[in-house]
Design a protein around this motif. Sequence first.
Motif, PDB file in Angstrom:
ATOM      1  N   PHE C 266       0.838  -1.202   0.000  1.00 58.48           N
ATOM      2  CA  PHE C 266       0.000   0.000   0.000  1.00 58.48           C
ATOM      3  C   PHE C 266       0.877   1.257   0.000  1.00 58.48           C
ATOM      4  N   HIS C 268       0.368   4.218   1.217  1.00 61.45           N
ATOM      5  CA  HIS C 268       0.420   5.026   2.424  1.00 61.45           C
ATOM      6  C   HIS C 268       1.212   4.350   3.542  1.00 61.45           C
ATOM      7  N   PHE C 269       1.636   3.098   3.306  1.00 60.74           N
ATOM      8  CA  PHE C 269       2.321   2.332   4.355  1.00 60.74           C
ATOM      9  C   PHE C 269       3.526   3.089   4.915  1.00 60.74           C
ATOM     10  N   THR C 270       4.297   3.701   4.036  1.00 64.61           N
ATOM     11  CA  THR C 270       5.505   4.408   4.479  1.00 64.61           C
ATOM     12  C   THR C 270       5.371   5.930   4.362  1.00 64.61           C
ATOM     13  N   GLN C 271       4.168   6.383   4.031  1.00 61.47           N
ATOM     14  CA  GLN C 271       3.927   7.813   3.845  1.00 61.47           C
ATOM     15  C   GLN C 271       4.085   8.560   5.170  1.00 61.47           C
ATOM     16  N   MET C 272       4.970   9.559   5.197  1.00 60.01           N
ATOM     17  CA  MET C 272       5.174  10.286   6.453  1.00 60.01           C
ATOM     18  C   MET C 272       4.232  11.473   6.549  1.00 60.01           C
ATOM     19  N   ALA C 273       4.032  11.912   7.793  1.00 60.15           N
ATOM     20  CA  ALA C 273       3.063  12.988   8.038  1.00 60.15           C
ATOM     21  C   ALA C 273       3.418  14.235   7.242  1.00 60.15           C
ATOM     22  N   GLY C 274       4.687  14.518   7.091  1.00 59.29           N
ATOM     23  CA  GLY C 274       5.101  15.715   6.372  1.00 59.29           C
ATOM     24  C   GLY C 274       4.979  15.611   4.863  1.00 59.29           C
ATOM     25  N   HIS C 276       6.664  13.245   2.843  1.00 59.11           N
ATOM     26  CA  HIS C 276       7.715  12.446   2.212  1.00 59.11           C
ATOM     27  C   HIS C 276       7.356  10.968   2.242  1.00 59.11           C
ATOM     28  N   PRO C 278       9.333   7.363   1.356  1.00 59.42           N
ATOM     29  CA  PRO C 278      10.564   6.719   0.866  1.00 59.42           C
ATOM     30  C   PRO C 278      10.295   5.602  -0.157  1.00 59.42           C
ATOM     31  N   ARG C 279       9.085   5.066  -0.183  1.00 59.75           N
ATOM     32  CA  ARG C 279       8.760   4.074  -1.223  1.00 59.75           C
ATOM     33  C   ARG C 279       7.533   4.573  -1.992  1.00 59.75           C
ATOM     34  N   ARG C 282       4.935   1.975  -7.169  1.00 60.59           N
ATOM     35  CA  ARG C 282       4.783   0.521  -7.145  1.00 60.59           C
ATOM     36  C   ARG C 282       6.142  -0.178  -7.277  1.00 60.59           C
ATOM     37  N   GLU C 284       9.132   0.595  -6.051  1.00 56.61           N
ATOM     38  CA  GLU C 284       9.824   0.452  -4.762  1.00 56.61           C
ATOM     39  C   GLU C 284       9.100  -0.539  -3.859  1.00 56.61           C
ATOM     40  N   ARG C 287       9.608  -4.129  -5.111  1.00 59.20           N
ATOM     41  CA  ARG C 287      10.994  -4.496  -4.796  1.00 59.20           C
ATOM     42  C   ARG C 287      11.137  -4.772  -3.304  1.00 59.20           C
ATOM     43  N   GLN C 288      10.524  -3.947  -2.474  1.00 60.19           N
ATOM     44  CA  GLN C 288      10.620  -4.143  -1.026  1.00 60.19           C
ATOM     45  C   GLN C 288      10.099  -5.523  -0.643  1.00 60.19           C
TER      46      GLN C 288
END
Lengths: 324, 275, 337
Positions: C266, C268-274, C276, C278-279, C282, C284, C287-288
């Motif tokens: 998903f 939003h899994f790594t979506q930061m509040a600000g 940014h 990092p993945r 699709r 990234e 691949r993860q």
Amino acid sequence: MAERNLEQLEKIREAVSQDLLSGRIELLLGWEKGHYWWQSRPLFASSEGDLARLTWDSFCAVNLSRYLLDELKDHQKVGVLVKGCDSRAFNRLLQDNMVQRDRVILYGLPCPGILDYNLLAAEAGSKLKGITEENGQVILKTEDGEIEVNRDEMLMVKCSECLYPDPVVYDQMLLEPLGQKEVPERFKAVNELEALSSEERFAYWEKELSRCLRCYACRQACPYCSCRECFVEQENPRWQGRAYQPSENFLFHLVRAYHGAGRCIDCGECQRACPVNIPLQELNRKLIKDINELYGDYEAGVDAEKEPPLLTYRPDDPAAFSEK
Amino acid sequence: MSIANPLMPQMATILDITAETPDVKTLRVSGKDGLPFEFMPGQCAMLSVLPVGEAIFSITSSPTCRDCLEFSIKNVGKVSSYLHSLAPGQQIGIRGPYGNGFPVDQIKGKDLLFIGGGIGLAPLRSLIGYCFANRDDYGQIDIVYGARSPADMIRKSEVKETWAEQPNTNVHLTVDAEFPDWKGHIGFVPNYVTELAFTPANKVAITCGPPIMIKFVLQALDKLGFAPEQVITTLEMRMKCGVGKCGRCNLGSVYVCKDGPVFSLAELNELPGEY
Amino acid sequence: MKKMIAADELAKLWIRLAEKSTLFLPVQDGPTVLYQPWKDGAQVELEAFNSAISPKDIFLPREETYLHYHCSGQSLELAAVEDDRAVTAFGIHPCDLKAIEMLDRVFMEQEPADSLYQKRREKTTVVALSCTKPDPFCFCGIFDVDPLDAPGADVMAHLVDGYMHLEARTEKGKALLEEAGDLLENSTIDKIEREIKTTDFGLDIKGLPEDLKSRFDDPAWDELYKSCLSCGVCTYVCPTCYCFDVEDYGHDAEGERFRCWDSCMFGHFTQMAGGHNPRPSRKERVRQRFMHKLQYYPEVYNEIACVGCGRCLRSCPVNLDIVQAIKALGGEKVEHR
């Protein structure tokens, strides 16, 4: 099937490779074989070499139009092989302003319906090694010999009630059209559910939706779910909780279904994508039926010029909510 | 046999809340009897406000401060904006400490160069305070701190007055552009680092700030001759568990919440660049 | 201790085991087989291949509440929620049990241990069942899974000629068989012989984790992800995926905190509040997931995080599964390339 399809495949490959080589398209969205003969998966072909892997058979289920949402970001002009449902999906995206008509070349492929491997395997009894097709029959090659079955009975659910096997929009029709189909049973499941009491109906959906993992495969495979940000992921405010409560499952599926009211093209990709077999098409069909009854017959995705009923206003539209 | 649930927060109370900048507030938080837990500079804690959720923040106070933990929090998300709205006396949940922290023993005897940008000073401040409390263990200390504007600098009076007065310590401040009341240096942090021409001999550089600043600071340090082993940074990623399991901050075979967030540049060079 | 029971008497065994524990079994639910708590009338499908979702949710439930909160004015009360029920996990296939052992390392061996998982694991008696008829997607053979034996089981069961044979291998297993002692007769079967044919898809995974270490930027990733729909099917059906989320449910005065499954697929899994991420795409994320299975996990635990259960091959709507990934990354026997 094999021979007819080989002939068809050659025809398709000839047409698309010409366009790929001449630069008319930069990328072709098609299908290639997966691990087994009953799996065909998406192919993203940008060279002659890629096209060698192209396939066209009774297992090309995946709706390719949706990939345009991403591929048009990287390519100026994209070709797509479209079955009847895929072409209606394209119209859906076009009406939602998610794709530009002049950046896409549609190659029409009339489709007699996708075969369901599970049905074939169940029919085969012993190990199923392969199939051939002939005159509306499927011949199953099993370890114990051959079995002939009616092709129409081996179709995926999403195809058994398909009204439009032929593409409704295309730049080039590559194969002979099959004609519109009669589907007298289209609303059978909906009628049966409507006949239940509201308590029974609630119990039915509560049980079916209890399996929901909220993997969102239904949404991700769906041509009407093209919002850049779904309400599910919105954080502020947070509409959709993560809990696996019945209320949360209902919220997701009902909001999704209502968002598709008058927009769902009834391609059945949601139900095919569901890993736990929730009969999602019944939800969508209920709304199709209601919309038809309220606003007159409307087939989403068939004619891109014809506005969905909920996006238009007529003075004589029913307004039950304001009466009494 | 019963083990404690690592996801279970303990109770904490907000002692006071101070506005640092238009979008940063510092919270002082204590447990039932003073510090909720022992920690080292560079470690983090999960703060809980129910039913809004949990978020991870670096601890900005030094472990030598014994009566509370301090968090300087920028208002960017759901939990942080809720924390900003709270009043002193409010109880919240806290769990931690998480992460490896700065290598305080490894850098003993070295000259230290701190390079911070904006809210990135928060984790550095914990180590700076620790070094001042153990002043004899460390050599010369240089602190380069920059922000978009003077109003965006956190801990202003502490930086200018307390830190600058420490023995064998230099503070270098800069802002991105001209401002009426600003008489100090103007320019981006990485350029200022280059201008100040720090020499790498027996020095360790420790940097934290916005990703774009870190990127150019690393380039500047490289040009000044700092080896990757001499450069330390601390990463910020989305985290939910804090204990190396939930998967968000997974970077190669490490979890930033547990194996980080502090890495030397040499270590980072071995990991996928997805941060 | 070796016992047996006629297959048509098994319903009595279910009733007995369900008296003192929550009994999970593969149950036909509509058109789908899932591990569910047994209740009277459940249609148990021991030979179905394979359950749509792995039995990992017996130990790592889709959702589990672990605290209740009460707020009033400025004060907050937090109370831990404990789940102390005993569990019997019945009919776990050897591949799935091996996958659970892979989760054990993450949740129990890595400090700090996850008490929620560990407690469930300790309170559960696992009755493993040897395979009878694997489906075309089973490829456990290349991961050293023996479809006839699950070494970590408390009880190892086999269905042979109308009987279920049960061999207790641990104290917990013995206790389970003793509890149902009056329903069981002695078994004389020593070893079961059965030919189980699984495919290997022409894969050769030897040295793959080591090889992938330097291939984070391999051009194969630029192609592999393209068909991915960004749904969570693969991660949710997978027995070795374990990403989770922590969320609150309730209102200002009271409610609960729970953890639930989440998916690295998903956005939003790594979506930061600000803002940014990092993945971000699709590519990234695909691949993860595959790097985690094939390189990151093996780097720590010396084993690829896949047991060949075939669920992602069966369920991915676009057939983007781990076999396709391994092939795209060159993990194929030379003659198949």
